[in-house]
Design a protein around this motif. Structure first.
Motif, PDB file in Angstrom:
ATOM      1  N   HIS A 102       0.829  -1.199   0.000  1.00 13.83           N
ATOM      2  CA  HIS A 102       0.000   0.000   0.000  1.00 13.83           C
ATOM      3  C   HIS A 102       0.870   1.258   0.000  1.00 13.83           C
ATOM      4  O   HIS A 102       0.531   2.248  -0.663  1.00 13.83           O
ATOM      5  CB  HIS A 102      -0.904   0.002   1.232  1.00 13.83           C
ATOM      6  N   GLY A 141       2.774   1.454  -3.458  1.00  9.06           N
ATOM      7  CA  GLY A 141       1.847   1.722  -4.544  1.00  9.06           C
ATOM      8  C   GLY A 141       1.770   0.642  -5.594  1.00  9.06           C
ATOM      9  O   GLY A 141       0.862   0.655  -6.431  1.00  9.06           O
ATOM     10  N   SER A 142       2.698  -0.296  -5.598  1.00 13.49           N
ATOM     11  CA  SER A 142       2.661  -1.425  -6.528  1.00 13.49           C
ATOM     12  C   SER A 142       3.638  -2.481  -6.049  1.00 13.49           C
ATOM     13  O   SER A 142       4.453  -2.232  -5.157  1.00 13.49           O
ATOM     14  CB  SER A 142       3.015  -0.994  -7.959  1.00 13.49           C
ATOM     15  N   PHE A 148      -1.047   0.122  -8.832  1.00 17.21           N
ATOM     16  CA  PHE A 148      -1.938   1.073  -8.164  1.00 17.21           C
ATOM     17  C   PHE A 148      -3.188   1.315  -9.011  1.00 17.21           C
ATOM     18  O   PHE A 148      -3.108   1.529 -10.218  1.00 17.21           O
ATOM     19  CB  PHE A 148      -1.211   2.389  -7.933  1.00 17.21           C
ATOM     20  N   THR A 205      -7.378   4.781  -4.171  1.00 15.95           N
ATOM     21  CA  THR A 205      -7.269   4.791  -2.713  1.00 15.95           C
ATOM     22  C   THR A 205      -8.644   5.068  -2.113  1.00 15.95           C
ATOM     23  O   THR A 205      -9.597   5.416  -2.822  1.00 15.95           O
ATOM     24  CB  THR A 205      -6.292   5.866  -2.194  1.00 15.95           C
ATOM     25  N   TYR A 244      -2.471   9.646   4.466  1.00 16.83           N
ATOM     26  CA  TYR A 244      -1.442   8.693   4.899  1.00 16.83           C
ATOM     27  C   TYR A 244      -0.931   9.075   6.282  1.00 16.83           C
ATOM     28  O   TYR A 244      -0.687  10.249   6.567  1.00 16.83           O
ATOM     29  CB  TYR A 244      -0.293   8.695   3.890  1.00 16.83           C
ATOM     30  N   ARG A 288      -5.161   5.220   5.494  1.00 14.74           N
ATOM     31  CA  ARG A 288      -5.134   5.178   4.035  1.00 14.74           C
ATOM     32  C   ARG A 288      -5.066   3.732   3.541  1.00 14.74           C
ATOM     33  O   ARG A 288      -4.305   2.915   4.070  1.00 14.74           O
ATOM     34  CB  ARG A 288      -3.941   5.968   3.507  1.00 14.74           C
ATOM     35  N   TYR A 289      -5.844   3.435   2.500  1.00 10.74           N
ATOM     36  CA  TYR A 289      -5.920   2.083   1.953  1.00 10.74           C
ATOM     37  C   TYR A 289      -5.822   2.180   0.438  1.00 10.74           C
ATOM     38  O   TYR A 289      -6.420   3.060  -0.183  1.00 10.74           O
ATOM     39  CB  TYR A 289      -7.251   1.437   2.362  1.00 10.74           C
ATOM     40  N   VAL A 290      -5.059   1.269  -0.158  1.00 11.82           N
ATOM     41  CA  VAL A 290      -4.822   1.293  -1.597  1.00 11.82           C
ATOM     42  C   VAL A 290      -5.453   0.072  -2.250  1.00 11.82           C
ATOM     43  O   VAL A 290      -5.375  -1.044  -1.718  1.00 11.82           O
ATOM     44  CB  VAL A 290      -3.310   1.347  -1.899  1.00 11.82           C
ATOM     45  N   SER A 341       1.580  10.699  -1.855  1.00 11.44           N
ATOM     46  CA  SER A 341       0.896  11.505  -0.840  1.00 11.44           C
ATOM     47  C   SER A 341       1.862  12.169   0.132  1.00 11.44           C
ATOM     48  O   SER A 341       1.549  13.214   0.709  1.00 11.44           O
ATOM     49  CB  SER A 341      -0.105  10.631  -0.074  1.00 11.44           C
TER      50      SER A 341
END
Length: 385
Positions: free
Chosen positions: A205, A208-209, A228, A231, A236, A277-279, A344
Motif C-alpha cells: 500500500h 503503490g505497486s 496502483f 485509494t 497517509y 489510508r488504503y490502496v 501523498s
C-alpha cells in the motif's frame, strides 16, 4: 496473531519511506566540490539569463550549466530511455522535443550534451521563500510470494477497487475495511491475490505497486504486477511515527521495529490501523518488455529504475527532466532524472522520491535513503510552464 519475522528490506522501508519526519543529514560532498567542469560537448555560456519562473509551490531561478554538480560523471544515455517514456505522454512545452529525444539514442555523449545546452535552460528549484535544500527518499517495487486462493497461511488480501468506491468520499478507513461486515461484503470477489503477512500488505500500500509470484489453484506459478488503481481518499499516516510518538520504540530502525513486532504481536493490528489510508490494485501482466521497467507512475508512463522520481506536481510538472544532486550516508547521486510520479508524502518544492527498482536489494537501499537534496529543472528555452 503470530510474531512477524519480515525480511530486513521490508522494515527498512518503514525507516525510510514511512518515517520522513526529521531533518535530512547535510551533504558530505558539497555542490562546489562537484561542479568542477562541463562535459565534452558543452562550452562556457555568457548569454543573458531568462527571467525566473514562479509556480504554485516553487520558484525556478535560471542558472548557468556550470552550477549543476557532477554533469561529466553521468551516463547520459541512461537518462534518455526514461525521457523517451515521458514522450509517450509529454507536457505540451516538451512535446516538440520528442523527435529529437528519440534520435539522440544513437548520438554520442558529446552530441547529447551539446543538444541539451542548445535547447534546454537549467533552473534551480527553490521554495517560495528561497530555500533550495530539501529531502530525498526512495521507493521500490516489493517482490512477494502470493496465492490466488486463500489458505491458513495466505489469508491477507489485495483488493481491486470496489464498485461502491465512488459512492462516498472518503471511503471507509483501513480499520473499517478490516472489520465492518458491510465493507467486507462490498469487497467480496474483488481479491487479486492473498499474502501471508498483513505488514507486507501495508508495504504494498505504501509503495503503490509490487511484483507477485502467484501460485494458481492448479499449481502453475507466474509473475504479475499488482499496480496502483485507487485509494480510499484518507490521509497517509506513518506507522513508524506512531511507534515513536507512543514511546514504543526509541527509533524506527530495523532492530527497534523488529523487536517490537515480535514482542508485541497483539498490538501489530493496532499499529497497522494507525494508517487509515488504503490502496486498491489492478492486475497487470509482466511480459518480456514490461518486466524490465517499473509500474506506470502518475504521468502514465513506465518508471525507469534510478532515472524516475516522484515530485510535488505543484512544484515540478510531470515529464520535466531534472538534474538531481544528493549525497549522504546511503548513496551519492549526480544525474539526470525524469519527474514521472508523485505520492501523498511527496510535498514541497525541493522534495523527491527516487525509484530504485524492484526486489530485496532495491528495498534495502530505498529503506535507508533519506538525505539532503538539490534539484535543477531543465526547461525548453523560451518556453514557460
Amino acid at each position: 496473531m503470530t510474531a512477524l519475522f519480515l525480511p530486513r528490506a521490508l522494515l527498512l522501508l518503514i525507516v525510510g519511506s514511512l518515517l520522513a519526519c526529521s531533518t535530512p543529514r547535510k551533504d558530505s560532498v558539497t555542490i562546489a566540490d562537484k561542479a568542477a567542469h562541463l562535459p565534452s560537448g558543452m562550452v562556457a555560456d555568457t548569454a543573458p539569463l531568462p527571467s525566473p519562473i514562479v509556480r504554485a509551490q516553487s520558484r525556478w531561478i535560471p542558472v548557468r550549466w556550470t552550477e549543476l554538480p557532477g554533469l561529466a560523471e553521468d551516463d547520459i544515455h541512461q537518462a534518455l530511455q526514461a525521457w523517451q517514456h515521458s514522450c509517450e505522454n509529454p507536457p505540451a512545452a516538451l512535446a516538440a522535443l520528442c523527435p529529437d529525444i528519440r534520435r539522440l539514442s544513437l548520438a554520442s555523449p558529446p552530441q547529447i550534451w551539446h543538444w541539451l545546452q542548445t535547447h534546454m535552460q537549467p533552473y534551480r528549484v527553490e521554495d517560495r521563500s528561497g530555500q533550495s535544500s530539501g529531502m530525498l527518499t526512495a521507493y521500490y517495487e516489493p517482490f512477494f510470494t502470493a496465492r490466488r486462493q486463500p489458505d491458513a497461511q495466505f489469508r491477507y488480501p489485495l483488493y481491486a477497487p470496489p464498485a461502491s468506491l465512488g459512492s462516498r468520499k472518503p471511503w471507509f478507513t483501513r480499520q473499517q475495511i478490516d472489520t465492518l461486515p458491510q465493507v467486507q461484503s462490498a469487497l467480496a470477489g474483488r481479491e487479486i491475490a492473498w499474502l501471508d503477512d498483513p505488514v507486507k500488505v501495508l508495504i504494498l500500500h505504501i509503495q503503490g505497486s509490487g511484483r507477485l509470484l502467484i501460485t494458481e489453484p492448479d499449481g502453475y506459478q507466474h509473475q504479475i504486477r499488482a499496480a496502483f488503481a485507487a485509494t480510499n481518499d484518507h490521509p497517509y499516516r506513518s506507522v513508524g511515527k506512531w511507534l515513536l510518538d507512543r514511546n514504543l520504540v526509541r527509533d524506527a530502525t530495523w532492530p527497534g521495529i523488529s523487536a517490537w513486532t515480535q514482542a508485541n504481536p497483539q498490538r501489530v493490528q493496532e499499529m497497522l490501523w494507525s494508517n487509515p489510508r488504503y490502496v486498491f490494485f489492478k492486475e497487470e501482466t509482466l511480459d518480456e518488455v514490461s518486466s524490465h521497467f517499473g509500474p506506470k507512475g502518475a504521468q502514465g508512463v513506465p518508471l525507469t529504475p534510478e532515472r524516475s522520481i516522484a515530485v510535488d506536481r505543484a512544484s515540478i510538472p510531470y515529464g520535466t527532466p531534472v538534474w538531481l544532486f544528493s549525497s549522504g550516508p546511503t548513496q551519492a547521486l549526480s544525474r539526470l532524472v525524469l519527474a514521472q510520479d508523485t505520492g501523498s508524502a511527496i510535498v514541497g518544492a525541493v522534495r523527491a522520491d527516487y525509484f530504485m527498482g524492484w526486489g530485496e536489494e532495491a528495498g534495502e537501499v530505498a529503506g535507508r535513503t533519506k538525505q539532503d537534496l538539490r534539484l535543477w529543472a531543465l526547461w525548453p528555452k523560451g518556453a514557460r510552464p
